[in-house]
Design a protein around this motif. Sequence first.
Motif, short mmCIF file in Angstrom:
data_model
loop_
_atom_site.label_atom_id
_atom_site.label_comp_id
_atom_site.label_asym_id
_atom_site.label_seq_id
_atom_site.Cartn_x
_atom_site.Cartn_y
_atom_site.Cartn_z
N UNK A 1 54.63 55.41 78.79
CA UNK A 1 55.17 56.62 79.74
C UNK A 1 54.64 57.82 79.31
N UNK A 2 54.23 58.69 80.68
CA UNK A 2 53.91 60.02 80.16
C UNK A 2 54.39 60.90 81.04
N UNK A 3 54.65 62.08 81.42
CA UNK A 3 55.26 63.09 82.16
C UNK A 3 54.82 63.51 82.91
N UNK A 4 53.20 63.36 82.55
CA UNK A 4 51.91 64.07 83.88
C UNK A 4 50.75 62.92 83.40
N UNK A 5 50.33 63.26 83.61
CA UNK A 5 48.85 62.33 84.06
C UNK A 5 47.91 63.35 82.72
N UNK A 6 47.83 62.01 81.68
CA UNK A 6 47.23 62.70 79.91
C UNK A 6 45.66 63.56 80.26
N UNK A 7 45.55 65.05 79.24
CA UNK A 7 44.91 65.29 79.71
C UNK A 7 43.14 64.97 79.02
N UNK A 8 44.02 64.26 77.86
CA UNK A 8 42.90 64.57 76.78
C UNK A 8 42.11 62.81 76.85
N UNK A 9 41.19 62.55 75.87
CA UNK A 9 41.03 60.68 75.73
C UNK A 9 42.10 60.26 75.36
N UNK A 10 43.32 60.85 74.96
CA UNK A 10 44.62 59.55 73.61
C UNK A 10 44.48 58.36 74.40
N UNK A 11 44.87 58.68 76.14
CA UNK A 11 45.19 57.51 77.13
C UNK A 11 44.27 57.16 77.25
N UNK A 12 43.84 56.06 78.20
CA UNK A 12 41.88 55.86 78.85
C UNK A 12 42.10 55.21 80.40
N UNK A 13 43.86 54.55 79.80
CA UNK A 13 43.97 54.20 81.52
C UNK A 13 44.65 54.50 81.48
N UNK A 14 45.52 54.86 82.81
CA UNK A 14 46.48 55.71 83.03
C UNK A 14 46.60 55.05 84.57
N UNK A 15 48.41 54.95 85.19
CA UNK A 15 48.89 54.82 86.55
C UNK A 15 49.55 55.61 87.09
N UNK A 16 49.87 56.11 88.23
CA UNK A 16 50.37 57.15 88.25
C UNK A 16 50.44 56.95 89.84
N UNK A 17 51.10 58.19 90.36
CA UNK A 17 51.69 57.79 92.43
C UNK A 17 50.39 57.84 92.32
N UNK A 18 49.10 58.32 92.29
CA UNK A 18 47.77 57.87 93.30
C UNK A 18 47.10 58.01 92.08
N UNK A 19 45.98 57.12 92.65
CA UNK A 19 44.49 57.48 91.62
C UNK A 19 43.89 58.22 90.91
N UNK A 20 43.38 58.81 89.71
CA UNK A 20 43.08 59.65 89.50
C UNK A 20 41.85 60.18 89.57
N UNK A 21 40.57 60.79 89.98
CA UNK A 21 40.00 61.19 90.37
C UNK A 21 38.78 61.63 89.43
N UNK A 22 39.57 61.59 88.31
CA UNK A 22 38.57 61.55 87.51
C UNK A 22 38.11 60.75 86.55
N UNK A 23 39.61 59.83 86.51
CA UNK A 23 39.34 58.28 85.42
C UNK A 23 38.93 57.37 86.49
#
Length: 230
Positions: free
Chosen positions: A40-62
Amino acid sequence: MRKENIITKEKIEIGILKDLLPHYELEKLEAAYPELRFIQCRKAPETDDIHFFIGPDPSGHDPFGASVDLLKDPIAFWDYKRRVMAYTWLKDLPLTDLTDLYEAWYILKFLCQEIHNTRARKLGRDMAALEVQSPPEVLELFRSEILLILTKPSSSARIRGSLWKNYSNQLKKTKTPLAGIKTPEDPRSEDTLLEELRILEKEALATRLFFGTSPILYKETEEKDAEKSK
């Protein structure tokens, strides 16, 4: 090379925005997919520590960035799961020579053909034309091309077709039908697709018969198996 599913005991970490799902739903998801560990993350990760992320909207850079809608579609999420597992395996796989590349493609080509048949078959032909002593940068170029295919979602219809093709090949060897597997023409097959995929994943783990629709499979450690049996 004997064609078998790659078995891993490493969980894939998936970042998910905090409070995106109620805690009990997240627990249900983890129970259904023991190969995944949700962070669980408070915001989209800005580093490569987590390679896959699910948020409210698709991430443009991921390339694997996904929205919460993914969690509402069981087949789409299963597809996401198998692709992130295949992506992670190939990304970390040492490619020291052309044989390594061929063997990796041998495992992943059915999945890639399902996702984008034309592109995958051209990639296979180009790979077959490579010089034996191809330099590392050429091998890495092909790795990148395969990884790019794996970032693209499939569809229920293509998954069903792949399942049936792989199951038909399996039947030729075993001559033993599996209970619960429907033909593509069966009107109930759309409702039972996820269950059938899991049946064939379990069968591949138990028998080592290759199930190319889901080439990278997770097997819990003996300690975890023992805990569950208590």
